[in-house]
Motif scaffolding. Structure first.
Motif, PDB file in Angstrom:
ATOM      1  N   ALA A   4       0.823  -1.212   0.000  1.00 54.54           N
ATOM      2  CA  ALA A   4       0.000   0.000   0.000  1.00 54.54           C
ATOM      3  C   ALA A   4       0.855   1.259   0.000  1.00 54.54           C
ATOM      4  CB  ALA A   4      -0.922   0.006   1.216  1.00 54.54           C
ATOM      5  N   ASP A   5       0.321   2.308  -0.610  1.00 50.10           N
ATOM      6  CA  ASP A   5       0.968   3.620  -0.561  1.00 50.10           C
ATOM      7  C   ASP A   5       0.674   4.328   0.755  1.00 50.10           C
ATOM      8  OD1 ASP A   5       2.122   3.966  -3.332  1.00 50.10           O
ATOM      9  OD2 ASP A   5       0.032   3.523  -3.847  1.00 50.10           O
ATOM     10  N   ILE A   6      -0.492   4.019   1.326  1.00 47.99           N
ATOM     11  CA  ILE A   6      -0.892   4.687   2.563  1.00 47.99           C
ATOM     12  C   ILE A   6      -1.832   3.787   3.360  1.00 47.99           C
ATOM     13  CG2 ILE A   6      -2.848   5.881   1.461  1.00 47.99           C
ATOM     14  CD1 ILE A   6      -2.126   8.307   3.348  1.00 47.99           C
ATOM     15  N   HIS A   7      -1.714   3.859   4.685  1.00 44.88           N
ATOM     16  CA  HIS A   7      -2.565   3.094   5.599  1.00 44.88           C
ATOM     17  C   HIS A   7      -3.403   4.066   6.428  1.00 44.88           C
ATOM     18  CE1 HIS A   7      -0.682  -1.033   5.430  1.00 44.88           C
ATOM     19  NE2 HIS A   7       0.236  -0.310   4.815  1.00 44.88           N
ATOM     20  N   ALA A   8      -4.702   3.805   6.506  1.00 41.94           N
ATOM     21  CA  ALA A   8      -5.583   4.509   7.427  1.00 41.94           C
ATOM     22  C   ALA A   8      -5.843   3.575   8.604  1.00 41.94           C
ATOM     23  CB  ALA A   8      -6.890   4.899   6.751  1.00 41.94           C
ATOM     24  N   LYS A  38       4.477   0.965  17.302  1.00 40.57           N
ATOM     25  CA  LYS A  38       5.032  -0.108  16.472  1.00 40.57           C
ATOM     26  C   LYS A  38       4.242  -0.260  15.174  1.00 40.57           C
ATOM     27  CE  LYS A  38       6.779  -2.740  20.440  1.00 40.57           C
ATOM     28  NZ  LYS A  38       6.579  -3.945  21.287  1.00 40.57           N
ATOM     29  N   ILE A  39       2.919  -0.117  15.249  1.00 43.35           N
ATOM     30  CA  ILE A  39       2.085  -0.192  14.046  1.00 43.35           C
ATOM     31  C   ILE A  39       2.480   0.909  13.067  1.00 43.35           C
ATOM     32  CG2 ILE A  39      -0.264   0.221  13.186  1.00 43.35           C
ATOM     33  CD1 ILE A  39      -1.273  -1.292  15.682  1.00 43.35           C
ATOM     34  N   ILE A  40       2.619   2.116  13.578  1.00 43.27           N
ATOM     35  CA  ILE A  40       3.002   3.252  12.735  1.00 43.27           C
ATOM     36  C   ILE A  40       4.377   3.019  12.113  1.00 43.27           C
ATOM     37  CG2 ILE A  40       3.658   5.694  12.793  1.00 43.27           C
ATOM     38  CD1 ILE A  40       1.506   5.999  15.047  1.00 43.27           C
ATOM     39  N   GLU A  41       5.330   2.651  12.936  1.00 39.18           N
ATOM     40  CA  GLU A  41       6.706   2.491  12.458  1.00 39.18           C
ATOM     41  C   GLU A  41       6.836   1.321  11.486  1.00 39.18           C
ATOM     42  OE1 GLU A  41       9.267   2.416  15.882  1.00 39.18           O
ATOM     43  OE2 GLU A  41       8.504   4.351  16.605  1.00 39.18           O
ATOM     44  N   ARG A  42       6.071   0.260  11.702  1.00 36.40           N
ATOM     45  CA  ARG A  42       6.107  -0.870  10.775  1.00 36.40           C
ATOM     46  C   ARG A  42       5.663  -0.418   9.386  1.00 36.40           C
ATOM     47  NH1 ARG A  42       3.227  -6.444  12.400  1.00 36.40           N
ATOM     48  NH2 ARG A  42       5.160  -6.609  13.607  1.00 36.40           N
ATOM     49  N   ARG A  43       4.602   0.356   9.318  1.00 31.69           N
ATOM     50  CA  ARG A  43       4.095   0.811   8.026  1.00 31.69           C
ATOM     51  C   ARG A  43       5.036   1.821   7.366  1.00 31.69           C
ATOM     52  NH1 ARG A  43       1.162  -1.859  10.678  1.00 31.69           N
ATOM     53  NH2 ARG A  43      -0.796  -2.856  10.050  1.00 31.69           N
ATOM     54  N   LEU A  44       5.628   2.679   8.163  1.00 27.91           N
ATOM     55  CA  LEU A  44       6.616   3.598   7.609  1.00 27.91           C
ATOM     56  C   LEU A  44       7.844   2.841   7.102  1.00 27.91           C
ATOM     57  CD1 LEU A  44       6.360   6.492  10.226  1.00 27.91           C
ATOM     58  CD2 LEU A  44       5.589   6.567   7.841  1.00 27.91           C
ATOM     59  N   ASN A  45       8.230   1.803   7.795  1.00 26.08           N
ATOM     60  CA  ASN A  45       9.343   0.971   7.338  1.00 26.08           C
ATOM     61  C   ASN A  45       8.997   0.222   6.052  1.00 26.08           C
ATOM     62  OD1 ASN A  45      11.210   1.643   9.352  1.00 26.08           O
ATOM     63  ND2 ASN A  45      10.447   0.068  10.744  1.00 26.08           N
ATOM     64  N   TRP A  46       7.708  -0.007   5.819  1.00 22.48           N
ATOM     65  CA  TRP A  46       7.270  -0.608   4.563  1.00 22.48           C
ATOM     66  C   TRP A  46       7.315   0.392   3.410  1.00 22.48           C
ATOM     67  CZ3 TRP A  46       2.209  -3.216   6.753  1.00 22.48           C
ATOM     68  CH2 TRP A  46       2.552  -4.413   7.442  1.00 22.48           C
ATOM     69  N   ALA A  68       5.256   3.154   3.397  1.00 21.65           N
ATOM     70  CA  ALA A  68       3.899   3.665   3.255  1.00 21.65           C
ATOM     71  C   ALA A  68       3.650   4.819   4.217  1.00 21.65           C
ATOM     72  CB  ALA A  68       2.879   2.558   3.529  1.00 21.65           C
ATOM     73  N   ALA A  69       2.874   5.792   3.765  1.00 16.37           N
ATOM     74  CA  ALA A  69       2.434   6.872   4.644  1.00 16.37           C
ATOM     75  C   ALA A  69       1.312   6.364   5.552  1.00 16.37           C
ATOM     76  CB  ALA A  69       1.949   8.060   3.822  1.00 16.37           C
ATOM     77  N   VAL A  70       0.995   7.133   6.587  1.00 20.02           N
ATOM     78  CA  VAL A  70      -0.009   6.722   7.576  1.00 20.02           C
ATOM     79  C   VAL A  70      -0.923   7.887   7.909  1.00 20.02           C
ATOM     80  CG1 VAL A  70      -0.372   5.808   9.913  1.00 20.02           C
ATOM     81  CG2 VAL A  70       1.627   5.066   8.592  1.00 20.02           C
ATOM     82  N   VAL A  71      -2.199   7.596   8.095  1.00 23.74           N
ATOM     83  CA  VAL A  71      -3.119   8.524   8.747  1.00 23.74           C
ATOM     84  C   VAL A  71      -3.771   7.761   9.900  1.00 23.74           C
ATOM     85  CG1 VAL A  71      -3.571   9.894   6.676  1.00 23.74           C
ATOM     86  CG2 VAL A  71      -5.087   7.992   7.241  1.00 23.74           C
ATOM     87  N   LEU A  72      -4.083   8.467  10.969  1.00 21.94           N
ATOM     88  CA  LEU A  72      -4.720   7.869  12.137  1.00 21.94           C
ATOM     89  C   LEU A  72      -6.144   8.392  12.270  1.00 21.94           C
ATOM     90  CD1 LEU A  72      -1.798   8.257  14.726  1.00 21.94           C
ATOM     91  CD2 LEU A  72      -2.421   6.193  13.444  1.00 21.94           C
ATOM     92  N   ILE A  73      -7.054   7.512  12.638  1.00 19.41           N
ATOM     93  CA  ILE A  73      -8.456   7.899  12.834  1.00 19.41           C
ATOM     94  C   ILE A  73      -8.855   7.548  14.259  1.00 19.41           C
ATOM     95  CG2 ILE A  73     -10.830   7.628  12.033  1.00 19.41           C
ATOM     96  CD1 ILE A  73      -9.640   6.571   9.372  1.00 19.41           C
ATOM     97  N   ASP A 127       4.076  13.452  13.159  1.00 17.59           N
ATOM     98  CA  ASP A 127       3.588  14.372  12.124  1.00 17.59           C
ATOM     99  C   ASP A 127       2.643  13.659  11.153  1.00 17.59           C
ATOM    100  OD1 ASP A 127       4.905  16.579  13.119  1.00 17.59           O
ATOM    101  OD2 ASP A 127       6.680  16.308  11.868  1.00 17.59           O
ATOM    102  N   ILE A 128       1.718  12.928  11.735  1.00 17.42           N
ATOM    103  CA  ILE A 128       0.727  12.163  10.972  1.00 17.42           C
ATOM    104  C   ILE A 128      -0.638  12.829  11.109  1.00 17.42           C
ATOM    105  CG2 ILE A 128      -0.561   9.979  11.000  1.00 17.42           C
ATOM    106  CD1 ILE A 128       2.018   8.586  11.776  1.00 17.42           C
ATOM    107  N   PRO A 129      -1.397  12.951  10.017  1.00 17.41           N
ATOM    108  CA  PRO A 129      -2.765  13.484  10.124  1.00 17.41           C
ATOM    109  C   PRO A 129      -3.608  12.625  11.061  1.00 17.41           C
ATOM    110  CG  PRO A 129      -2.076  13.375   7.826  1.00 17.41           C
ATOM    111  CD  PRO A 129      -1.030  12.639   8.620  1.00 17.41           C
ATOM    112  N   VAL A 130      -4.388  13.259  11.904  1.00 18.77           N
ATOM    113  CA  VAL A 130      -5.297  12.558  12.806  1.00 18.77           C
ATOM    114  C   VAL A 130      -6.715  13.065  12.543  1.00 18.77           C
ATOM    115  CG1 VAL A 130      -5.952  12.088  15.198  1.00 18.77           C
ATOM    116  CG2 VAL A 130      -3.531  12.279  14.588  1.00 18.77           C
ATOM    117  N   TRP A 131      -7.599  12.152  12.185  1.00 23.48           N
ATOM    118  CA  TRP A 131      -8.992  12.490  11.925  1.00 23.48           C
ATOM    119  C   TRP A 131      -9.876  11.872  13.005  1.00 23.48           C
ATOM    120  CZ3 TRP A 131      -8.136  10.146   6.434  1.00 23.48           C
ATOM    121  CH2 TRP A 131      -7.230  10.954   5.735  1.00 23.48           C
TER     122      TRP A 131
END
Length: 277
Positions: free
Chosen positions: A151-155, A178-186, A188-193, A221-225
């Motif tokens: 994925a390019d980005i994970h929500a 760890k969830i955030i860092e795992r995806r960044l290590n992949w 992929a960008a991340v957004v949190l909801i 520095d991740i968008p939070v919705w």
């Protein structure tokens, strides 16, 4: 007998107040260490910015985009009660490559809505994967989703079950990190909801988990919705099929709201105007 009930009630209330005080202190402690925490995660925050810029470039170029929606039953789209409920695995965006959730699904899930809505605004070819699993909390997410699907980005929308299971806030903070860092290590960008409150909002305890999510967004520095922004208090009960889960109307509102947020962070409107001109 009567005095025994009174005593049990007193012990229960005392325990809740103790828990509230403890959680409030934990959140305050994390915020007091914000500067140190942010410095430690500076490289991850830099990666997040790089991947978001890459996403915007892909939008502008019309390149293929892939979205993963990570979460629990609210992402999976569980609904056991509504008239339009569907059999298990009805959502075609559902990722069953690793874990198969056997819960009944609503007439529509938020990833389905998002796929349709964002597809109308993007000229890009897109893939949306629903990686929601009923009962999932942050630790089980780490145990189940160990490999990238490209994925390019994970929500990521988690916290409801961490609260329900009384997972300590310190564990939740560590697991979400760890969830955030795992995806960044992949790559992929991340957004949190932040997950929504129940049909009858009990904001005391879930609010602390939502506070942790807000803090993590600032650290990385991740968008939070906020999922609460996508439903109205006036007709709140109309969005739920039970105390926790949405019905099709609720999932529609969630999917549409997330689409609008994605359009903002990906600068979709600006890119569309450039193409028209």
């Amino acid at each position: 007998m009567y005095m025994s009930k009174i005593l049990k009630k007193f012990v229960s209330v005392k325990g809740q107040l103790t828990g509230l005080y403890r959680n409030k202190k934990i959140v305050a402690d994390y915020y007091s260490k914000f500067t140190i925490l942010k410095e430690r995660k500076r490289d991850f925050a830099s990666n997040q910015a790089e991947y978001m810029d890459s996403l915007r470039s892909k939008v502008a170029a019309g390149d293929y985009l892939s979205f993963d929606m990570d979460g629990d039953s609210l992402t999976y789209g569980q609904d056991e009660f509504s008239n339009d409920k569907r059999p298990t695995f009805s959502d075609p965006t559902l990722d069953t490559s690793v874990y198969r959730d056997d819960s009944i699904q609503a007439g529509v899930t938020y990833p389905e809505v998002f796929q349709a809505e964002i597809g109308e605004f993007l000229s890009n070819s897109i893939t949306v994967r629903n990686r929601g699993v009923s009962g999932m909390h942050a630790q089980t997410n780490l145990e189940v989703w160990k490999e990238s699907a490209g994925a390019d980005i994970h929500a990521v929308m988690l916290g409801t079950n961490d609260c329900r299971k009384n997972i300590p806030l310190e564990n939740f903070f560590d697991d979400m990190s760890k969830i955030i860092e795992r995806r960044l290590n992949w790559g992929a960008a991340v957004v949190l909801i932040k997950p929504p409150f129940k049909r009858e909002p009990d904001k005391a305890f879930l609010g602390f988990y939502r506070d942790i999510i807000e803090l993590l967004g600032k650290i990385y520095d991740i968008p939070v919705w906020d999922a609460e922004d996508f439903i109205t208090d006036l007709d709140r009960k109309e969005f739920f099929c039970d105390k926790v889960h949405f019905n099709s109307k609720g999932y529609q509102a969630l999917g549409k709201g997330i689409t609008e947020k994605f359009k903002e962070v990906l600068a979709v409107e600006q890119e569309l105007k450039k193409k028209i001109q």
